[in-house]
Design a protein around this motif. Structure first.
Motif, short mmCIF file in Angstrom:
data_model
loop_
_atom_site.label_atom_id
_atom_site.label_comp_id
_atom_site.label_asym_id
_atom_site.label_seq_id
_atom_site.Cartn_x
_atom_site.Cartn_y
_atom_site.Cartn_z
N MET A 146 23.61 119.28 128.72
CA MET A 146 22.73 118.14 128.96
C MET A 146 22.11 118.24 130.36
N ARG A 147 20.86 117.84 130.46
CA ARG A 147 20.16 117.92 131.74
C ARG A 147 20.00 116.53 132.34
N ASP A 148 20.18 116.43 133.66
CA ASP A 148 19.96 115.17 134.34
C ASP A 148 18.49 114.75 134.23
N LEU A 149 18.25 113.43 134.17
CA LEU A 149 16.91 112.90 133.97
C LEU A 149 16.70 111.64 134.80
N LEU A 150 15.54 111.53 135.43
CA LEU A 150 15.12 110.35 136.17
C LEU A 150 13.86 109.79 135.53
N ILE A 151 13.80 108.45 135.40
CA ILE A 151 12.60 107.77 134.90
C ILE A 151 11.93 107.08 136.08
N VAL A 152 10.66 107.40 136.32
CA VAL A 152 9.90 106.73 137.37
C VAL A 152 9.29 105.46 136.79
N GLY A 153 9.58 104.33 137.44
CA GLY A 153 9.19 103.01 136.95
C GLY A 153 10.40 102.31 136.38
N ALA A 154 10.32 100.98 136.33
CA ALA A 154 11.41 100.20 135.76
C ALA A 154 10.87 99.04 134.92
N GLY A 155 9.63 99.17 134.48
CA GLY A 155 9.01 98.14 133.66
C GLY A 155 9.20 98.37 132.18
N GLY A 156 8.29 97.80 131.39
CA GLY A 156 8.45 97.82 129.94
C GLY A 156 8.46 99.21 129.35
N PHE A 157 7.49 100.04 129.70
CA PHE A 157 7.42 101.38 129.14
C PHE A 157 8.62 102.22 129.58
N ALA A 158 9.05 102.05 130.83
CA ALA A 158 10.23 102.78 131.30
C ALA A 158 11.46 102.41 130.49
N ARG A 159 11.62 101.12 130.21
CA ARG A 159 12.79 100.69 129.43
C ARG A 159 12.71 101.18 127.99
N GLU A 160 11.51 101.19 127.43
CA GLU A 160 11.35 101.74 126.07
C GLU A 160 11.67 103.22 126.04
N THR A 161 11.29 103.93 127.08
CA THR A 161 11.61 105.36 127.15
C THR A 161 13.12 105.56 127.27
N ALA A 162 13.78 104.73 128.06
CA ALA A 162 15.24 104.81 128.15
C ALA A 162 15.89 104.59 126.79
N ALA A 163 15.37 103.63 126.03
CA ALA A 163 15.91 103.40 124.69
C ALA A 163 15.67 104.60 123.79
N ALA A 164 14.51 105.25 123.93
CA ALA A 164 14.23 106.45 123.14
C ALA A 164 15.20 107.57 123.51
N ILE A 165 15.55 107.68 124.78
CA ILE A 165 16.49 108.71 125.21
C ILE A 165 17.86 108.47 124.60
N VAL A 166 18.28 107.20 124.52
CA VAL A 166 19.54 106.88 123.84
C VAL A 166 19.49 107.37 122.40
N ALA A 167 18.37 107.14 121.72
CA ALA A 167 18.23 107.57 120.33
C ALA A 167 18.23 109.09 120.21
N VAL A 168 17.56 109.77 121.14
CA VAL A 168 17.57 111.24 121.15
C VAL A 168 18.99 111.75 121.28
N ASN A 169 19.73 111.20 122.24
CA ASN A 169 21.10 111.67 122.48
C ASN A 169 22.03 111.37 121.32
#
Length: 239
Positions: free
Chosen positions: A1-24
């Motif tokens: 697994m590779r470390d990952l940083l998301i730039v931003g903490a708004g709506g799209f950033a949170r949706e991307t975090a949720a997508a990463i949970v689904a990917v994993n």
């Protein structure tokens, strides 16, 4: 697994975090370290259970971590490009996130730093550039080309052979007829029906879509901090 940083903490950033949970959950791939945002009031807080680690300067302090830039809104949709220019990272630092409920058909390509959320459908031989945001339930059909830094809000449908130029913002629910070209940094208002080519740097709205005004942010990208920026999936254009 590779470390990952998301730039931003708004709506799209949170949706991307949720997508990463689904990917994993499907195939472990990313160790999400946290969000980066230059708003100091967010530092030390959490969004969707993920910490806001600090400002964007941490990108260069964590050189082994992949990065995805998840910012922008219909009033400032050039912010993603500005930050990528500011960071000056090599392409291999950028993660490409494809939700497992998205479909990428034969011959399709997706560039570094781009995000495809749940329900996105790339049918066949679709080319998506770098740092493109594609929101849920978008359909891109055969031979479509989406150039870098474009934003496609939820429920958009593109006919075959459509070209979206660099940085185009397509509002939620917009329909584009086959073979149309939308020029760089133009914006299509929510629910528009686009039946002919749109020149660069213009806002078009309505059904059928028509010229409303020039875009508000012409010129070359400028350096700027990111402070809580996000994409509104149900965006609309304003006069």
């Amino acid at each position: 697994m590779r470390d990952l940083l998301i730039v931003g903490a708004g709506g799209f950033a949170r949706e991307t975090a949720a997508a990463i949970v689904a990917v994993n959950a499907a195939t472990p791939a990313w160790r999400l370290l946290g969000f980066l945002d230059d708003d100091p009031t967010l530092h030390g807080t959490q969004r969707v259970g993920v910490p806001v680690l600090g400002g964007t300067d941490l990108i260069h302090r964590l050189p082994d971590a992949a990065v995805v830039v998840c910012v922008g809104n219909p009033h400032n949709y050039r912010s993603r490009q500005r930050l990528v220019h500011r960071f000056a990272l090599p392409p291999q630092r950028y993660a490409t996130i494809v939700h497992p409920a998205a479909r990428v058909g034969a011959g399709c390509t997706v560039g570094p730093g781009s995000v495809l959320l749940a329900g996105v459908d790339l049918t066949a031989e679709v080319a998506v550039g770098a740092h493109v945001a594609v929101m849920p339930q978008v359909v891109l059909t055969h031979d479509d080309v989406v150039e870098s830094f474009a934003t496609i809000a939820s429920g958009v449908r593109l006919g075959g052979g459509v070209v979206l130029g660099e940085g185009v913002y397509v509002g939620a629910g917009t329909l584009l007829r086959e073979g149309i070209t939308v020029g760089a940094w133009s914006q299509l208002g929510m629910g528009s029906v686009v039946l002919r080519d749109v020149p660069a740097g213009q806002v078009w709205v309505g059904s059928p879509a028509r010229f409303l005004r020039p875009v508000d942010h012409p010129g070359e990208p400028q350096v700027e901090p990111i402070v809580g920026a996000h994409i509104e999936s149900q965006s609309r254009s304003h006069a």
